[in-house]
Design an enzyme around this catalytic site. Structure first.
Site, mmCIF file in Angstrom:
data_model
loop_
_atom_site.group_PDB
_atom_site.id
_atom_site.type_symbol
_atom_site.label_atom_id
_atom_site.label_comp_id
_atom_site.label_asym_id
_atom_site.label_seq_id
_atom_site.Cartn_x
_atom_site.Cartn_y
_atom_site.Cartn_z
ATOM 1 N N LYS A 159 0.839 -1.123 0.078
ATOM 2 C CA LYS A 159 -0.234 0.005 -0.006
ATOM 3 C C LYS A 159 0.835 1.152 -0.048
ATOM 4 C CE LYS A 159 -1.854 2.498 3.165
ATOM 5 N NZ LYS A 159 -1.937 3.906 2.745
ATOM 6 N N GLY A 201 7.258 5.133 7.899
ATOM 7 C CA GLY A 201 6.181 6.049 7.986
ATOM 8 C C GLY A 201 6.673 6.953 9.305
ATOM 9 N N THR A 222 2.513 5.841 13.879
ATOM 10 C CA THR A 222 1.970 4.567 13.261
ATOM 11 C C THR A 222 2.853 3.401 13.494
ATOM 12 O OG1 THR A 222 1.313 6.187 11.649
ATOM 13 C CG2 THR A 222 1.060 3.974 10.934
ATOM 14 N N GLU A 248 10.854 1.891 9.657
ATOM 15 C CA GLU A 248 11.532 2.821 9.347
ATOM 16 C C GLU A 248 10.822 4.272 9.699
ATOM 17 O OE1 GLU A 248 14.752 2.615 8.807
ATOM 18 O OE2 GLU A 248 14.725 0.574 8.035
ATOM 19 N N CYS A 265 13.098 11.945 5.605
ATOM 20 C CA CYS A 265 13.445 11.626 6.750
ATOM 21 C C CYS A 265 14.848 11.909 7.247
ATOM 22 C CB CYS A 265 12.921 10.264 6.955
ATOM 23 S SG CYS A 265 13.895 9.091 5.614
ATOM 24 N N GLU A 279 9.517 15.942 15.560
ATOM 25 C CA GLU A 279 9.670 15.988 13.971
ATOM 26 C C GLU A 279 8.690 16.968 13.403
ATOM 27 O OE1 GLU A 279 8.538 12.486 11.601
ATOM 28 O OE2 GLU A 279 10.380 12.590 10.734
HETATM 29 P P1 NDP Z 1 2.262 7.775 8.307
HETATM 30 O O1 NDP Z 1 2.814 6.882 9.296
HETATM 31 O O2 NDP Z 1 1.098 8.630 8.451
HETATM 32 O O3 NDP Z 1 2.096 6.915 7.038
HETATM 33 C C1 NDP Z 1 2.918 5.828 6.325
HETATM 34 C C2 NDP Z 1 2.257 4.893 5.692
HETATM 35 O O4 NDP Z 1 1.336 4.144 6.550
HETATM 36 C C3 NDP Z 1 1.114 5.587 4.784
HETATM 37 O O5 NDP Z 1 0.906 4.693 3.740
HETATM 38 C C4 NDP Z 1 -0.263 5.610 5.456
HETATM 39 O O6 NDP Z 1 -1.513 5.409 4.877
HETATM 40 C C5 NDP Z 1 -0.170 4.294 6.383
HETATM 41 N N1 NDP Z 1 -0.815 4.017 7.586
HETATM 42 C C6 NDP Z 1 -1.183 5.150 8.520
HETATM 43 N N2 NDP Z 1 -1.944 4.470 9.451
HETATM 44 C C7 NDP Z 1 -1.687 3.092 9.453
HETATM 45 C C8 NDP Z 1 -2.180 1.970 9.903
HETATM 46 N N3 NDP Z 1 -3.127 2.114 11.210
HETATM 47 N N4 NDP Z 1 -1.770 0.731 9.754
HETATM 48 C C9 NDP Z 1 -0.975 0.507 8.535
HETATM 49 N N5 NDP Z 1 -0.980 1.393 7.728
HETATM 50 C C10 NDP Z 1 -0.887 2.760 8.189
HETATM 51 O O7 NDP Z 1 3.646 8.618 7.728
HETATM 52 P P2 NDP Z 1 3.516 9.535 6.519
HETATM 53 O O8 NDP Z 1 3.174 9.130 5.275
HETATM 54 O O9 NDP Z 1 3.070 11.137 7.057
HETATM 55 O O10 NDP Z 1 5.015 9.871 6.425
HETATM 56 C C11 NDP Z 1 5.950 10.624 7.084
HETATM 57 C C12 NDP Z 1 6.780 10.013 8.135
HETATM 58 O O11 NDP Z 1 7.530 8.992 7.553
HETATM 59 C C13 NDP Z 1 7.628 11.017 8.886
HETATM 60 O O12 NDP Z 1 7.695 10.646 10.293
HETATM 61 C C14 NDP Z 1 9.076 10.404 8.433
HETATM 62 O O13 NDP Z 1 10.113 10.805 9.105
HETATM 63 C C15 NDP Z 1 8.765 8.928 8.131
HETATM 64 N N6 NDP Z 1 9.727 8.740 7.139
HETATM 65 C C16 NDP Z 1 10.755 7.636 7.515
HETATM 66 C C17 NDP Z 1 11.734 7.106 6.628
HETATM 67 C C18 NDP Z 1 12.765 6.279 7.148
HETATM 68 O O14 NDP Z 1 13.468 5.686 6.380
HETATM 69 N N7 NDP Z 1 13.085 5.914 8.490
HETATM 70 C C19 NDP Z 1 11.809 7.476 5.282
HETATM 71 C C20 NDP Z 1 10.608 8.529 5.070
HETATM 72 C C21 NDP Z 1 9.693 8.957 5.715
HETATM 73 P P3 NDP Z 1 -2.187 6.915 4.692
HETATM 74 O O15 NDP Z 1 -1.405 7.917 3.750
HETATM 75 O O16 NDP Z 1 -3.486 6.621 4.216
HETATM 76 O O17 NDP Z 1 -2.253 7.458 6.083
#
Ligand code: NDP
Length: 494
Positions: free
Chosen positions: A187, A240, A244, A262, A296, A398
């Site tokens: 997803k 993400g 989450t 991650e 990130c 963050e």
């Molecule tokens: P989120 O945690 O909101 O979402 C990440 C993904 O998870 C999206 O596809 C989201 O869907 C999905 N998601 C949300 N809730 C759930 C759930 N309960 N169960 C399963 N999947 C879920 O993060 P963001 O998209 O806002 O991304 C930003 C974050 O990602 C920042 O904190 C950033 O630091 C981190 N990040 C970390 C990286 C790393 O390598 N460590 C690299 C890049 C980003 P939907 O979009 O529909 O909510």
């Protein structure tokens, strides 16, 4: 490009309807309902996303289960050929994919063209070839037995990715999962689904057998949660936010799924007085504002040795003032739109918080109101703040946007305390020409990645990931192939 278009009632125009990719076919979600997909540089709805739920995930898992025996038993060289074909097709479609990424995410077209899409291609290329070279160990037990280790695919992997580097991070998970013989239910972020959709078309063209990769679009709380909690999915690779990630760990942990998380970061950038000054300034600006600060790995807390603080500050701001923000499709713009209105408001609220905490805005600090087709877009000026305590909320939480703080320090011990003070531990950068200091500081930083005199210099073979609340496990290189496989020791008595 997807063929099906339909009339958008609210705008009386033709907009694209994205589809799920399940069992080799492009299909509507079971609910037959769709969510708006907004172009952040115009603020307008420009396509529709399937609002998938557990019924779609169920279909995807069944398709993956049916495809598993065929895919996992295919000789690795054959799997590799198909993945290399996907890599070539990404390359062939680079311009189209880059355009789609910038419309969907808001980043400058040049960034999509030179970073995001080439890296998505490289991810497939790298893992298509790496899987061929994965070897296992053997242990000879003196005069008694020989043990060897088998590495077998975990089965069905769930891959969930965020919106900041959409195709780049999506493929960073899918490619190693597929290369090591798994089937995948994936997803992308609901905020940036377009290139994942275009990837499903590419997979069909490349001849990926049906059911091997399934892409379910929709909300994290529905489609994402259904992937995490489905008993048929044996490993979850998630990138993400930390919150989450916490929920995923709580849900998948008791089901004993393999987990790779991650998560967020609040990365320190340590500038010592003995640095190469020009390099440090130039790269620190990039590290703070690339991709609108929505990486990130961005260095959002810059600690500068007191002796050069004023000089660094002046040079830094001078350089930031040359960063043009605006329409992602105009070449002169180095920063594009923030990914969504909601995220823009979050960033602006942190700028307000910084002021309340005593911060002085040295540059930027406001939403940027543009005109023409960008008048409803989501833009923020690159923002530089000083005068904040290292442990205030602005410096601990963050923000994930174009906001950076400058803080002076006197000693190595002091700056290490500042750098290590957050709950995060993803990446850090150190600027010094003193070799001993570089090694010493790198060893004491609580970060999964330390860059010395550089930033975002990536070698796909290296372990990638964070400490503390920045995650669990490592991606990259053979680490990812190990994550997506189960080890089995076979002991033969001599
Ligand atoms: P989120 O945690 O909101 O979402 C990440 C993904 O998870 C999206 O596809 C989201 O869907 C999905 N998601 C949300 N809730 C759930 C759930 N309960 N169960 C399963 N999947 C879920 O993060 P963001 O998209 O806002 O991304 C930003 C974050 O990602 C920042 O904190 C950033 O630091 C981190 N990040 C970390 C990286 C790393 O390598 N460590 C690299 C890049 C980003 P939907 O979009 O529909 O909510």
């Amino acid at each position: 490009m997807a063929e099906e278009l339909f009339v958008c009632k609210s705008f009386d125009c033709y907009l694209m309807k994205i589809k799920n990719y399940i069992n080799g076919e492009l299909v509507d979600p079971a609910s037959n309902t769709f969510l708006d997909n907004i172009n952040p540089s115009t603020g307008e709805v420009y396509s529709f996303i399937p609002d998938s739920d557990e019924r779609d995930v169920e279909l995807a898992v069944r398709a993956a289960a049916a495809a598993f025996a065929g895919w996992s038993n295919l000789p690795v060289a054959k799997r590799s050929d198909i993945l290399l074909k996907i890599a070539s097709l990404i390359d062939l479609n680079l311009d189209r994919l880059a355009l789609a990424e910038s419309v969907d995410q808001g980043k400058p077209l040049l960034v999509s063209k030179t970073v995001d899409i080439p890296r998505a291609r490289d991810n497939f290329h790298f893992y298509a070839t790496a899987a061929i070279h994965l070897s296992t160990e053997a242990h000879a037990t003196e005069n008694t037995a020989i043990n060897y280790t088998l590495r077998q695919p975990v089965g069905i992997a769930g891959c969930i990715s965020p919106w900041n580097l959409p195709l780049y991070l999506f493929t960073w998970k899918i490619a190693p999962a597929l290369a090591s013989g798994n089937c995948v239910v994936a997803k992308p972020s609901e905020i940036t689904p377009m290139t994942a959709f275009l990837l499903s078309e590419i997979c069909i063209e490349a001849g990926l057998p049906k059911g091997v990769l399934n892409i379910v679009h929709g909300l994290g709380s529905k489609a994402g949660a259904a992937i995490v909690s489905h008993p048929g999915i044996h490993a979850v690779s998630f990138t993400g936010g930390t919150k989450t990630g916490e929920w995923i760990a709580r849900t998948a942990g008791p089901m004993f799924k393999k987990l790779s998380l991650e998560l967020g970061g609040k990365n320190p950038n340590l500038v010592f007085a003995d640095c190469n000054f020009e390099d440090a300034v130039k790269t620190s600006v990039n590290a703070a504002f690339s991709n609108q600060g929505e990486i990130c790995l961005c260095g959002s807390r810059i600690f500068i040795e007191q002796k050069i603080y004023d000089r660094f500050k002046e040079a830094f701001i001078k350089r930031v003032s040359t960063l043009k923000v605006g329409d992602p499709f105009k070449e002169e713009n180095k920063m594009g739109a923030i990914v969504s209105k909601q995220h823009m408001e979050k960033i602006l609220s942190y700028i307000e918080l910084a002021k309340q905490e005593g911060g002085k805005i040295l540059y930027g600090g406001k939403q940027l109101m543009l005109d023409g087709q960008n008048k409803n877009g989501f833009f923020i000026e690159p923002t530089v703040i000083e005068g904040l305590a290292y442990d205030c909320r602005t410096n601990q939480e963050e923000i994930f946007g174009p906001v950076v703080t400058l803080t002076p320090f006197e000693t190595e011990d002091e700056v290490l305390q500042y750098a290590n003070s957050t709950q995060y531990g993803l990446a850090a950068t150190v600027w010094t020409e003193n070799l001993s200091r570089a090694h010493r500081v790198a060893a004491r930083l609580q970060s999964g990645i330390v860059w010395i005199n550089c930033w975002l210099l990536r070698d796909l073979r290296t372990p990638f990931g964070g400490m503390k609340s920045s995650g669990v496990g490592r991606e990259g290189g053979f680490e990812a192939l190990r994550f997506f496989t189960e080890e089995k020791n076979v002991c033969i008595k001599l």
